[in-house]
Design a protein around this motif. Structure first.
Motif, PDB file in Angstrom:
ATOM      1  N   TYR A  35       7.478  -4.036 -10.872  1.00 35.60           N
ATOM      2  CA  TYR A  35       6.123  -4.534 -11.043  1.00 35.60           C
ATOM      3  C   TYR A  35       5.119  -3.394 -10.895  1.00 35.60           C
ATOM      4  O   TYR A  35       5.254  -2.565  -9.986  1.00 35.60           O
ATOM      5  CB  TYR A  35       5.800  -5.591  -9.994  1.00 35.60           C
ATOM      6  CG  TYR A  35       6.647  -6.825 -10.061  1.00 35.60           C
ATOM      7  CD1 TYR A  35       7.846  -6.903  -9.348  1.00 35.60           C
ATOM      8  CD2 TYR A  35       6.261  -7.923 -10.827  1.00 35.60           C
ATOM      9  CE1 TYR A  35       8.638  -8.042  -9.404  1.00 35.60           C
ATOM     10  CE2 TYR A  35       7.046  -9.070 -10.891  1.00 35.60           C
ATOM     11  CZ  TYR A  35       8.229  -9.117 -10.174  1.00 35.60           C
ATOM     12  OH  TYR A  35       9.006 -10.249 -10.232  1.00 35.60           O
ATOM     13  N   CYS A  36       4.109  -3.403 -11.744  1.00 40.30           N
ATOM     14  CA  CYS A  36       3.004  -2.479 -11.541  1.00 40.30           C
ATOM     15  C   CYS A  36       1.841  -3.261 -10.934  1.00 40.30           C
ATOM     16  O   CYS A  36       1.723  -4.479 -11.126  1.00 40.30           O
ATOM     17  CB  CYS A  36       2.586  -1.796 -12.840  1.00 40.30           C
ATOM     18  SG  CYS A  36       2.043  -2.876 -14.181  1.00 40.30           S
ATOM     19  N   ALA A  37       1.012  -2.559 -10.207  1.00 43.82           N
ATOM     20  CA  ALA A  37      -0.081  -3.207  -9.511  1.00 43.82           C
ATOM     21  C   ALA A  37      -1.278  -2.284  -9.410  1.00 43.82           C
ATOM     22  O   ALA A  37      -1.123  -1.056  -9.295  1.00 43.82           O
ATOM     23  CB  ALA A  37       0.373  -3.646  -8.119  1.00 43.82           C
ATOM     24  N   ARG A  38      -2.460  -2.885  -9.409  1.00 42.37           N
ATOM     25  CA  ARG A  38      -3.701  -2.121  -9.228  1.00 42.37           C
ATOM     26  C   ARG A  38      -4.155  -2.260  -7.785  1.00 42.37           C
ATOM     27  O   ARG A  38      -4.286  -3.375  -7.270  1.00 42.37           O
ATOM     28  CB  ARG A  38      -4.798  -2.622 -10.147  1.00 42.37           C
ATOM     29  CG  ARG A  38      -5.945  -1.618 -10.274  1.00 42.37           C
ATOM     30  CD  ARG A  38      -7.180  -2.238 -10.852  1.00 42.37           C
ATOM     31  NE  ARG A  38      -7.949  -2.948  -9.814  1.00 42.37           N
ATOM     32  CZ  ARG A  38      -9.157  -3.459 -10.004  1.00 42.37           C
ATOM     33  NH1 ARG A  38      -9.715  -3.387 -11.209  1.00 42.37           N
ATOM     34  NH2 ARG A  38      -9.786  -4.076  -9.030  1.00 42.37           N
ATOM     35  N   GLY A  39      -4.333  -1.110  -7.176  1.00 39.28           N
ATOM     36  CA  GLY A  39      -4.718  -1.113  -5.782  1.00 39.28           C
ATOM     37  C   GLY A  39      -6.209  -1.040  -5.569  1.00 39.28           C
ATOM     38  O   GLY A  39      -7.000  -1.481  -6.402  1.00 39.28           O
ATOM     39  N   ARG A  40      -6.573  -0.455  -4.448  1.00 44.36           N
ATOM     40  CA  ARG A  40      -7.990  -0.325  -4.089  1.00 44.36           C
ATOM     41  C   ARG A  40      -8.390   1.135  -4.293  1.00 44.36           C
ATOM     42  O   ARG A  40      -7.803   1.831  -5.093  1.00 44.36           O
ATOM     43  CB  ARG A  40      -8.177  -0.792  -2.661  1.00 44.36           C
ATOM     44  CG  ARG A  40      -7.735  -2.240  -2.478  1.00 44.36           C
ATOM     45  CD  ARG A  40      -7.999  -2.735  -1.071  1.00 44.36           C
ATOM     46  NE  ARG A  40      -7.351  -4.022  -0.826  1.00 44.36           N
ATOM     47  CZ  ARG A  40      -7.883  -5.198  -1.134  1.00 44.36           C
ATOM     48  NH1 ARG A  40      -9.070  -5.251  -1.701  1.00 44.36           N
ATOM     49  NH2 ARG A  40      -7.222  -6.315  -0.886  1.00 44.36           N
ATOM     50  N   LEU A  41      -9.365   1.584  -3.557  1.00 42.69           N
ATOM     51  CA  LEU A  41      -9.881   2.929  -3.758  1.00 42.69           C
ATOM     52  C   LEU A  41      -8.966   3.998  -3.166  1.00 42.69           C
ATOM     53  O   LEU A  41      -9.089   5.181  -3.485  1.00 42.69           O
ATOM     54  CB  LEU A  41     -11.283   3.052  -3.174  1.00 42.69           C
ATOM     55  CG  LEU A  41     -12.317   2.099  -3.775  1.00 42.69           C
ATOM     56  CD1 LEU A  41     -13.680   2.314  -3.111  1.00 42.69           C
ATOM     57  CD2 LEU A  41     -12.417   2.286  -5.279  1.00 42.69           C
ATOM     58  N   TYR A  42      -8.060   3.610  -2.275  1.00 39.79           N
ATOM     59  CA  TYR A  42      -7.213   4.569  -1.596  1.00 39.79           C
ATOM     60  C   TYR A  42      -5.753   4.277  -1.944  1.00 39.79           C
ATOM     61  O   TYR A  42      -5.382   3.160  -2.247  1.00 39.79           O
ATOM     62  CB  TYR A  42      -7.407   4.490  -0.081  1.00 39.79           C
ATOM     63  CG  TYR A  42      -7.347   3.071   0.441  1.00 39.79           C
ATOM     64  CD1 TYR A  42      -8.505   2.315   0.588  1.00 39.79           C
ATOM     65  CD2 TYR A  42      -6.123   2.466   0.769  1.00 39.79           C
ATOM     66  CE1 TYR A  42      -8.449   1.000   1.037  1.00 39.79           C
ATOM     67  CE2 TYR A  42      -6.057   1.166   1.223  1.00 39.79           C
ATOM     68  CZ  TYR A  42      -7.223   0.434   1.358  1.00 39.79           C
ATOM     69  OH  TYR A  42      -7.163  -0.857   1.796  1.00 39.79           O
ATOM     70  N   ILE A  43      -4.921   5.278  -1.853  1.00 33.69           N
ATOM     71  CA  ILE A  43      -3.506   5.134  -2.137  1.00 33.69           C
ATOM     72  C   ILE A  43      -2.832   4.424  -0.963  1.00 33.69           C
ATOM     73  O   ILE A  43      -3.169   4.630   0.190  1.00 33.69           O
ATOM     74  CB  ILE A  43      -2.884   6.520  -2.398  1.00 33.69           C
ATOM     75  CG1 ILE A  43      -1.486   6.411  -2.984  1.00 33.69           C
ATOM     76  CG2 ILE A  43      -2.895   7.376  -1.150  1.00 33.69           C
ATOM     77  CD1 ILE A  43      -0.931   7.755  -3.429  1.00 33.69           C
ATOM     78  N   SER A  44      -1.867   3.558  -1.259  1.00 34.23           N
ATOM     79  CA  SER A  44      -1.227   2.792  -0.204  1.00 34.23           C
ATOM     80  C   SER A  44       0.169   2.355  -0.627  1.00 34.23           C
ATOM     81  O   SER A  44       0.423   2.128  -1.808  1.00 34.23           O
ATOM     82  CB  SER A  44      -2.058   1.556   0.130  1.00 34.23           C
ATOM     83  OG  SER A  44      -1.382   0.716   1.046  1.00 34.23           O
ATOM     84  N   ALA A  45       1.043   2.209   0.361  1.00 32.83           N
ATOM     85  CA  ALA A  45       2.388   1.692   0.122  1.00 32.83           C
ATOM     86  C   ALA A  45       2.490   0.212   0.479  1.00 32.83           C
ATOM     87  O   ALA A  45       3.548  -0.403   0.299  1.00 32.83           O
ATOM     88  CB  ALA A  45       3.417   2.478   0.920  1.00 32.83           C
ATOM     89  N   ALA A  46       1.409  -0.343   0.967  1.00 33.66           N
ATOM     90  CA  ALA A  46       1.412  -1.736   1.422  1.00 33.66           C
ATOM     91  C   ALA A  46       1.053  -2.677   0.279  1.00 33.66           C
ATOM     92  O   ALA A  46       0.004  -2.523  -0.347  1.00 33.66           O
ATOM     93  CB  ALA A  46       0.436  -1.916   2.572  1.00 33.66           C
TER      94      ALA A  46
END
Length: 122
Positions: free
Chosen positions: A94-105
């Protein structure tokens, strides 16, 4: 926001695949992006993430040295180059769009694509 993952398939151990994720909208370059995977009977797990400008990346320990995440902001597209595939890499990715910061959560990701199946035979 819609995300469309593609590029999965059936391959043999040791082969390579490149996954793509096209994202709609004009704000793709603003947000971090990530790849997750889920194997049958298992929970969804983090694979890789990339910052909004592509300068920072993060990988799960089990893919370091084999997978490479990248993005082309001009094309609203993120990629996952997967080399030296193993049977244990078999999962829906799955691909996903995160927030402004990089995260593994996973909780840091707001929008998710539908997934693409990767099957690696031994």
């Amino acid at each position: 926001v819609q995300l469309q993952a593609s590029g999965g398939g059936l391959v043999q151990a040791g082969d390579s695949l490149r996954l793509s994720c096209v994202t709609s909208g004009r704000t793709f370059a603003t947000y971090a992006m990530g790849w997750f995977r889920q194997a049958p009977g298992k929970v969804r797990e983090f694979v890789a993430a990339i910052s909004s400008n592509g300068d920072s990346t993060e990988y799960a320990h089990f893919v370091e040295g084999r997978f490479s995440i990248s993005r082309d902001n001009a094309k609203n597209t993120m990629y996952l180059q997967m080399n030296s595939l193993k049977p244990e890499d078999t999962a829906v990715y799955y691909c996903a769009r995160g927030r402004l910061y990089i995260s593994a959560a996973a909780r840091s990701y707001e929008y998710w694509g539908q997934g693409t199946q990767v099957t690696v035979s031994s």
